[in-house]
Design an enzyme around this catalytic site. Structure first.
Site, PDB file in Angstrom:
ATOM      1  N   ASP A   1     -22.315 -10.880 -60.085  1.00 27.05           N
ATOM      2  CA  ASP A   1     -22.489  -9.143 -60.213  1.00 27.05           C
ATOM      3  C   ASP A   1     -23.481  -9.125 -61.857  1.00 27.05           C
ATOM      4  OD1 ASP A   1     -22.546  -9.428 -57.650  1.00 27.05           O
ATOM      5  OD2 ASP A   1     -20.813  -9.224 -58.302  1.00 27.05           O
TER       6      ASP A   1
ATOM      7  N   HIS B   1     -16.966  -6.567 -55.238  1.00 24.94           N
ATOM      8  CA  HIS B   1     -18.202  -7.502 -54.929  1.00 24.94           C
ATOM      9  C   HIS B   1     -18.688  -6.971 -53.431  1.00 24.94           C
ATOM     10  CE1 HIS B   1     -21.317 -10.684 -55.364  1.00 24.94           C
ATOM     11  NE2 HIS B   1     -20.646 -11.243 -53.424  1.00 24.94           N
TER      12      HIS B   1
END
Ligand code: NAD
Ligand code: LMR
Length: 328
Positions: free
Chosen positions: A155, A183
């Site tokens: 990410d 996440h």
């Protein structure tokens, strides 16, 4: 020599990861022993994989073991990279995998507790990685909690890439990109504290509307966008992010990177006993410290609280996978 176990060895992430690690992309010139864990159904594929590894003639790769028993494969390892788990398909959220994948991390936490080195470092990648990591940590009481982490580096890399593209600047000029929380689509890609060419992102990309909406959503939804296009979840970029995470953790540096870690005693008021992504720096040898002076304004705080709430909900769904004496 570093002894590393990779689970899900015949899966698509491992098909990139194994070859990067065996080539020395992670631990430089240090010799490597690889343990490859799979489920029995993948026996044939494992034979093929071993043939390909052999055919690469990696000079640093001194030993390869493959098998289906976690107790055997986790024996004496320094680093455990837990990738083996179901990936999601189109239209699913990562937490939809929790009930199937959670059991894997209960078994593997117990096995690591029994046979891994006591200072083993464990990176959980299989989704939903934060809560799977929490399950493994609870089932491995002899391993320090700080040795468990889940991956949010993919990410971070996605966020860095989007900021560089928008500012039309090279990637290395973008730093301090933090991912907070889970996440998942509630993750918080923090542009406020990120820097472009050492200046605040808001000074360079003046478009606050784009940052608060488009940028954040692109990063939050990148995983499902890739699944929609490829029909399979990200694999090469995930393998690269695993290497980036561990490289950061094993190289002492004040450079910020994102890592989901045990939230006990954090200075941001996040509830304890979650695996939560924070800005960290590396103390080397797999050790980290959460950076505790990052500015969190109301906008960020509101978003971070949503991600925290989601992690608390995920935790409540898997309490039955924690050891009996802990269930309240
Ligand atoms: P894949 O289906 O290609 O491979 C998974 C492999 O794990 C399969 O070969 C399967 O047989 C094996 N496996 C299943 N249960 C196992 C067990 N108990 N022990 C050992 N091996 C086992 O999937 P993939 O694309 O490699 O993804 C693996 C996981 O990583 C998925 O859960 C995916 O969602 C997750 N992922 C996480 C991130 C992240 O940023 N955290 C990024 C990408 C993918
Ligand atoms: C990703 O972020 O690409 C992975 O977590 C895979 C997924 O399910 O999105």
């Amino acid at each position: 020599m570093k002894r590393i176990v990779i689970t899900g060895a015949c899966g698509q992430i491992a098909y990139s990861l194994i070859f990067k690690i065996a080539n020395g992309d992670l631990f430089g010139q240090e010799e490597i022993a690889l343990h490859l864990l799979e489920v029995k159904e993948m026996e044939n594929a494992m034979h093929g994989l071993l043939m390909e590894i052999e055919d690469c003639c990696f000079p640093l790769l001194k030993e390869v073991k493959a098998g289906f028993d976690p107790l055997e494969m986790f024996n004496d390892v320094d680093v455990a990279i837990l990738v083996g788990a179901k990936p999601r398909g189109p239209g699913m959220e990562r937490k939809d995998l929790l009930l199937d994948n959670g059991k894997i991390f209960l078994e593997q936490g117990k096995a690591l507790n029994k046979v891994a080195k006591k200072d083993v470092k464990i990176l959980v990648v299989g989704n939903p990685c934060n809560t799977n990591c929490l399950i493994a940590m609870h089932n491995a009481p002899n391993i320090p909690k700080e040795n468990f982490y889940a991956m949010t580096r993919l990410d971070q890399n996605r966020a860095q890439s989007q900021l560089a593209k928008k500012a039309s600047i090279s990637l290395d000029k973008v730093s301090n990109v933090t991912i907070w929380g889970n996440h998942s689509t509630t993750q918080v890609p923090d542009f406020m504290n990120a820097l472009i060419d050492k200046k605040s992102v808001l000074e360079v990309i003046k478009d606050k509307q784009w940052l608060e909406n488009t940028f954040m959503q692109v990063v939050q939804k990148r995983g499902s966008e890739i699944i929609a296009k490829r029909g399979k979840s990200s694999a090469a970029s995930a393998a690269q992010a695993i290497v980036d995470t561990l490289k950061s953790l094993y190289t002492s540096s004040k450079k910020l990177f994102s890592l989901a870690v045990c939230s006990d005693k954090n200075s941001y008021g996040i509830k304890e006993d979650l695996i939560f992504s924070f800005p960290c720096f590396s103390l080397g040898n797999g050790r980290y410290k959460i950076i505790d002076n990052i500015k969190v304004d109301n906008f960020l705080r509101e978003k971070i609280t949503i991600s925290e709430k989601e992690l608390l909900e995920e935790k409540s769904l898997v309490k039955h996978l924690f050891p009996n004496e802990e269930v309240d």
